[in-house]
Design a protein around this motif. Structure first.
Motif, PDB file in Angstrom:
ATOM      1  N   ILE A  64       0.836  -1.200   0.000  1.00  0.00           N
ATOM      2  CA  ILE A  64       0.000   0.000   0.000  1.00  0.00           C
ATOM      3  C   ILE A  64       0.872   1.251   0.000  1.00  0.00           C
ATOM      4  CG2 ILE A  64      -1.736   1.295   1.297  1.00  0.00           C
ATOM      5  CD1 ILE A  64      -2.780  -1.363   2.360  1.00  0.00           C
ATOM      6  N   LEU A  65       1.992   1.194   0.738  1.00  0.00           N
ATOM      7  CA  LEU A  65       2.917   2.326   0.779  1.00  0.00           C
ATOM      8  C   LEU A  65       3.498   2.604  -0.602  1.00  0.00           C
ATOM      9  CD1 LEU A  65       4.617   4.436   2.266  1.00  0.00           C
ATOM     10  CD2 LEU A  65       6.265   2.617   2.799  1.00  0.00           C
ATOM     11  N   PHE A  66       3.889   1.538  -1.306  1.00  0.00           N
ATOM     12  CA  PHE A  66       4.448   1.717  -2.646  1.00  0.00           C
ATOM     13  C   PHE A  66       3.369   2.166  -3.631  1.00  0.00           C
ATOM     14  CE2 PHE A  66       7.617  -0.954  -0.637  1.00  0.00           C
ATOM     15  CZ  PHE A  66       8.802  -0.409  -1.109  1.00  0.00           C
ATOM     16  N   ALA A  67       2.143   1.706  -3.412  1.00  0.00           N
ATOM     17  CA  ALA A  67       1.043   2.167  -4.262  1.00  0.00           C
ATOM     18  C   ALA A  67       0.835   3.669  -4.073  1.00  0.00           C
ATOM     19  CB  ALA A  67      -0.234   1.405  -3.926  1.00  0.00           C
ATOM     20  N   ALA A  68       0.982   4.131  -2.835  1.00  0.00           N
ATOM     21  CA  ALA A  68       0.849   5.569  -2.551  1.00  0.00           C
ATOM     22  C   ALA A  68       1.945   6.365  -3.252  1.00  0.00           C
ATOM     23  CB  ALA A  68       0.901   5.818  -1.044  1.00  0.00           C
ATOM     24  N   ILE A  69       3.169   5.800  -3.284  1.00  0.00           N
ATOM     25  CA  ILE A  69       4.270   6.450  -4.003  1.00  0.00           C
ATOM     26  C   ILE A  69       3.924   6.541  -5.488  1.00  0.00           C
ATOM     27  CG2 ILE A  69       6.678   6.189  -4.730  1.00  0.00           C
ATOM     28  CD1 ILE A  69       7.240   4.895  -2.018  1.00  0.00           C
ATOM     29  N   GLY A  70       3.344   5.483  -6.018  1.00  0.00           N
ATOM     30  CA  GLY A  70       2.934   5.492  -7.416  1.00  0.00           C
ATOM     31  C   GLY A  70       1.879   6.542  -7.704  1.00  0.00           C
ATOM     32  N   VAL A  71       0.920   6.691  -6.793  1.00  0.00           N
ATOM     33  CA  VAL A  71      -0.129   7.704  -6.954  1.00  0.00           C
ATOM     34  C   VAL A  71       0.482   9.108  -6.963  1.00  0.00           C
ATOM     35  CG1 VAL A  71      -2.131   8.778  -5.863  1.00  0.00           C
ATOM     36  CG2 VAL A  71      -1.978   6.285  -5.987  1.00  0.00           C
ATOM     37  N   GLN A 122      -2.384   5.186 -14.435  1.00  0.00           N
ATOM     38  CA  GLN A 122      -1.459   4.719 -13.394  1.00  0.00           C
ATOM     39  C   GLN A 122      -2.012   5.008 -12.003  1.00  0.00           C
ATOM     40  OE1 GLN A 122       2.070   6.841 -14.661  1.00  0.00           O
ATOM     41  NE2 GLN A 122       2.985   4.996 -15.501  1.00  0.00           N
ATOM     42  N   MET A 123      -2.583   6.178 -11.820  1.00  0.00           N
ATOM     43  CA  MET A 123      -3.182   6.512 -10.524  1.00  0.00           C
ATOM     44  C   MET A 123      -4.311   5.544 -10.184  1.00  0.00           C
ATOM     45  SD  MET A 123      -3.302  10.689 -10.636  1.00  0.00           S
ATOM     46  CE  MET A 123      -4.050  10.808  -9.002  1.00  0.00           C
ATOM     47  N   ALA A 124      -5.123   5.224 -11.192  1.00  0.00           N
ATOM     48  CA  ALA A 124      -6.234   4.294 -10.972  1.00  0.00           C
ATOM     49  C   ALA A 124      -5.725   2.907 -10.593  1.00  0.00           C
ATOM     50  CB  ALA A 124      -7.104   4.218 -12.225  1.00  0.00           C
ATOM     51  N   LEU A 125      -4.694   2.421 -11.298  1.00  0.00           N
ATOM     52  CA  LEU A 125      -4.143   1.093 -11.012  1.00  0.00           C
ATOM     53  C   LEU A 125      -3.534   1.036  -9.614  1.00  0.00           C
ATOM     54  CD1 LEU A 125      -2.453   0.185 -14.430  1.00  0.00           C
ATOM     55  CD2 LEU A 125      -4.617  -0.663 -13.509  1.00  0.00           C
ATOM     56  N   CYS A 126      -2.823   2.093  -9.234  1.00  0.00           N
ATOM     57  CA  CYS A 126      -2.239   2.122  -7.887  1.00  0.00           C
ATOM     58  C   CYS A 126      -3.327   2.228  -6.825  1.00  0.00           C
ATOM     59  CB  CYS A 126      -1.257   3.297  -7.764  1.00  0.00           C
ATOM     60  SG  CYS A 126       0.282   3.074  -8.685  1.00  0.00           S
ATOM     61  N   GLY A 127      -4.400   2.963  -7.153  1.00  0.00           N
ATOM     62  CA  GLY A 127      -5.526   3.056  -6.226  1.00  0.00           C
ATOM     63  C   GLY A 127      -6.191   1.706  -6.023  1.00  0.00           C
ATOM     64  N   VAL A 142      -4.237  -0.325  -3.619  1.00  0.00           N
ATOM     65  CA  VAL A 142      -4.468   0.044  -2.221  1.00  0.00           C
ATOM     66  C   VAL A 142      -5.595  -0.812  -1.644  1.00  0.00           C
ATOM     67  CG1 VAL A 142      -5.289   1.865  -0.687  1.00  0.00           C
ATOM     68  CG2 VAL A 142      -3.604   2.401  -2.444  1.00  0.00           C
ATOM     69  N   VAL A 143      -6.679  -0.925  -2.412  1.00  0.00           N
ATOM     70  CA  VAL A 143      -7.815  -1.754  -1.972  1.00  0.00           C
ATOM     71  C   VAL A 143      -7.402  -3.225  -1.928  1.00  0.00           C
ATOM     72  CG1 VAL A 143     -10.165  -2.489  -2.515  1.00  0.00           C
ATOM     73  CG2 VAL A 143      -9.467  -0.124  -2.940  1.00  0.00           C
ATOM     74  N   ASN A 144      -6.699  -3.681  -2.966  1.00  0.00           N
ATOM     75  CA  ASN A 144      -6.245  -5.072  -3.026  1.00  0.00           C
ATOM     76  C   ASN A 144      -5.294  -5.393  -1.875  1.00  0.00           C
ATOM     77  OD1 ASN A 144      -5.888  -7.685  -4.367  1.00  0.00           O
ATOM     78  ND2 ASN A 144      -3.852  -6.950  -4.893  1.00  0.00           N
ATOM     79  N   GLY A 145      -4.418  -4.437  -1.554  1.00  0.00           N
ATOM     80  CA  GLY A 145      -3.483  -4.632  -0.453  1.00  0.00           C
ATOM     81  C   GLY A 145      -4.185  -4.749   0.883  1.00  0.00           C
ATOM     82  N   LEU A 146      -5.211  -3.937   1.065  1.00  0.00           N
ATOM     83  CA  LEU A 146      -5.986  -4.014   2.318  1.00  0.00           C
ATOM     84  C   LEU A 146      -6.696  -5.359   2.426  1.00  0.00           C
ATOM     85  CD1 LEU A 146      -7.554  -0.436   2.487  1.00  0.00           C
ATOM     86  CD2 LEU A 146      -5.839  -1.402   4.031  1.00  0.00           C
ATOM     87  N   LEU A 147      -7.274  -5.808   1.324  1.00  0.00           N
ATOM     88  CA  LEU A 147      -7.955  -7.111   1.338  1.00  0.00           C
ATOM     89  C   LEU A 147      -6.964  -8.238   1.590  1.00  0.00           C
ATOM     90  CD1 LEU A 147     -10.430  -6.712  -1.676  1.00  0.00           C
ATOM     91  CD2 LEU A 147     -10.973  -6.669   0.769  1.00  0.00           C
ATOM     92  N   GLY A 148      -5.780  -8.134   0.964  1.00  0.00           N
ATOM     93  CA  GLY A 148      -4.769  -9.162   1.166  1.00  0.00           C
ATOM     94  C   GLY A 148      -4.257  -9.191   2.589  1.00  0.00           C
TER      95      GLY A 148
END
Length: 202
Positions: free
Chosen positions: A92-99, A171-176, A179-185
């Protein structure tokens, strides 16, 4: 699909998008397909939105997402899935960097599109300037003739910055989504459908 496998798909999607953004930013250094002195290149090109934002900063989350499928972190506290859950949470942290990176590219591209390119304007005198204001040229292509040199610079900049804008939003959408996928995982383990069975086995 397991969260790790889904993250890998997102990582695979981000890689070509990053390459496209880097190439677009590089092409912007050659307005109209010509080599010019650096002072005549539009200011927004030098912000490296496609190279840094949607390019370099996007490589890190993409590589992390790609590695989540085969993550073999050791378990903790007697729970074998703990390592995988921590890995999904850290993604999720890396996804935030991507966003943030893609968002930077989107902002730079939006400003560049609204401002228009720097070009040679010939009136009583010849000077390099930004002849458009507040995106007025977007709805009136007749204004493009204000730019004498480089030939085709308006369509060149508009096309490439538009690609950067769209790619950045994707890219923002994919990283977003990650974030949801990471929380579920993190909550369910690698596979939500089988989390009950995997967690139950001690």
């Amino acid at each position: 699909m397991c969260s790790g496998g889904f993250a890998k798909c997102l990582g695979i999607s981000l890689m070509p998008l990053s390459v496209v953004c880097v190439l677009c930013n590089i092409l912007l250094f050659f307005p109209g397909g010509k080599t010019l002195d650096s002072q005549f290149i539009s200011e927004e090109v030098w912000y490296f939105g496609g190279i840094l934002g949607s390019g370099v900063l996007m490589i890190f989350p993409a590589l992390v997402f790609l590695g989540l499928k085969n993550n073999d972190c050791c378990g903790c506290c007697g729970n074998e899935s703990c390592g995988r859950r921590f890995a999904m949470l850290s993604s999720i942290l890396f996804a935030a960097i991507g966003v943030i990176g893609a968002g930077y590219s989107v902002v730079v591209s939006g400003v560049a599109i609204n401002r228009g390119p720097q070009c040679l304007v010939v009136t009583n005198t010849s000077m390099w300037t930004y002849p458009f204001s507040d995106g007025d040229y977007l709805s009136n292509s007749a204004l493009w003739s204000r730019c004498e040199e480089p030939v085709g610079v308006v369509s060149w900049n508009l096309s490439l910055f538009s690609v950067l804008l769209v790619m950045g939003l994707i890219q923002m959408a994919l990283c977003g989504v990650q974030v949801v996928n990471g929380l579920l995982g993190a909550l369910c383990g690698d596979c939500c459908g089988c989390c009950g069975g995997s967690d139950g086995a001690v």
